[in-house]
Design a protein around this motif. Sequence first.
Motif, PDB file in Angstrom:
ATOM      1  N   LEU A  64       0.528  -1.135   0.014  1.00 17.04           N
ATOM      2  CA  LEU A  64      -0.120   0.225  -0.313  1.00 17.04           C
ATOM      3  C   LEU A  64       0.878   1.158  -0.153  1.00 17.04           C
ATOM      4  O   LEU A  64       0.147   2.289  -1.054  1.00 17.04           O
ATOM      5  N   GLN A  65       1.730   1.421   0.883  1.00 13.73           N
ATOM      6  CA  GLN A  65       3.263   2.500   0.455  1.00 13.73           C
ATOM      7  C   GLN A  65       2.800   2.338  -0.672  1.00 13.73           C
ATOM      8  O   GLN A  65       3.686   3.413  -1.096  1.00 13.73           O
ATOM      9  N   LEU A  66       4.191   1.486  -1.250  1.00 11.17           N
ATOM     10  CA  LEU A  66       4.475   1.475  -2.968  1.00 11.17           C
ATOM     11  C   LEU A  66       3.043   1.946  -3.307  1.00 11.17           C
ATOM     12  O   LEU A  66       3.697   2.567  -4.846  1.00 11.17           O
ATOM     13  N   MET A  67       1.816   1.720  -3.288  1.00 11.51           N
ATOM     14  CA  MET A  67       0.976   2.376  -4.454  1.00 11.51           C
ATOM     15  C   MET A  67       0.598   4.012  -3.972  1.00 11.51           C
ATOM     16  O   MET A  67       0.475   4.655  -5.013  1.00 11.51           O
ATOM     17  N   ILE A  68       0.429   4.068  -2.818  1.00 11.34           N
ATOM     18  CA  ILE A  68      -0.481   5.277  -2.787  1.00 11.34           C
ATOM     19  C   ILE A  68       0.876   6.722  -1.750  1.00 11.34           C
ATOM     20  O   ILE A  68       0.712   6.955  -2.346  1.00 11.34           O
ATOM     21  N   GLY A  69       2.384   5.933  -1.252  1.00  8.42           N
ATOM     22  CA  GLY A  69       3.429   6.562  -1.361  1.00  8.42           C
ATOM     23  C   GLY A  69       2.678   7.546  -0.118  1.00  8.42           C
ATOM     24  O   GLY A  69       2.189   7.652   1.063  1.00  8.42           O
ATOM     25  N   ASP A  70       3.268   9.222  -0.603  1.00  8.83           N
ATOM     26  CA  ASP A  70       3.329  10.270   0.128  1.00  8.83           C
ATOM     27  C   ASP A  70       1.798   9.805   0.855  1.00  8.83           C
ATOM     28  O   ASP A  70       1.393  11.519   1.517  1.00  8.83           O
ATOM     29  N   LEU A  71       0.445   9.610   0.595  1.00 10.76           N
ATOM     30  CA  LEU A  71      -0.116  10.329   0.965  1.00 10.76           C
ATOM     31  C   LEU A  71      -1.337   9.782   2.145  1.00 10.76           C
ATOM     32  O   LEU A  71      -2.151   9.838   2.998  1.00 10.76           O
ATOM     33  N   LEU A  72      -0.309   9.026   2.336  1.00 10.30           N
ATOM     34  CA  LEU A  72      -0.326   7.950   3.824  1.00 10.30           C
ATOM     35  C   LEU A  72       0.178   8.868   4.753  1.00 10.30           C
ATOM     36  O   LEU A  72       0.136   8.830   5.658  1.00 10.30           O
ATOM     37  N   MET A  73       0.696   9.777   4.117  1.00  9.93           N
ATOM     38  CA  MET A  73       2.462  10.670   5.604  1.00  9.93           C
ATOM     39  C   MET A  73       1.574  11.379   6.095  1.00  9.93           C
ATOM     40  O   MET A  73      -0.228  12.403   5.486  1.00  9.93           O
TER      41      MET A  73
END
Length: 117
Positions: free
Chosen positions: A108-117
């Motif tokens: 999920l981090q790979l796909m969504i990236g900075d949006l999780l931050m």
Amino acid sequence: SIGVIENDFTYRGVLPPDDLEVLFEAMDLNRDGYISYCAFLAIMMPFSLRTNENLCKVAFSILDRDKDGFIDDNDLATVFGHERNSETCKTILAEASPHGRLNWAGFLQLMIGDLLM
């Protein structure tokens, strides 16, 4: 590499855009002068698809062939029709994870990236 892209423009008889170098640098995530396969896929996938968590769950489920909660090189080999322990699949996965496998949170981090931050 940027040289390959510039050669393609020349071959097609088209002038490269003035900001080609800036665009290339934005895609060259690890700054090695090349666009990795993972970066290329991420760039080409529409943002609306890449950031849809439900679609990411489906993709993760498809890629996690042995259903152990991780995507590893043998999962990728099965999905893409390679032999087990495929060097190609190991290389692709190494671009995405230094651990040689991805769990759901890493995917999920790979796909969504900075949006999780």
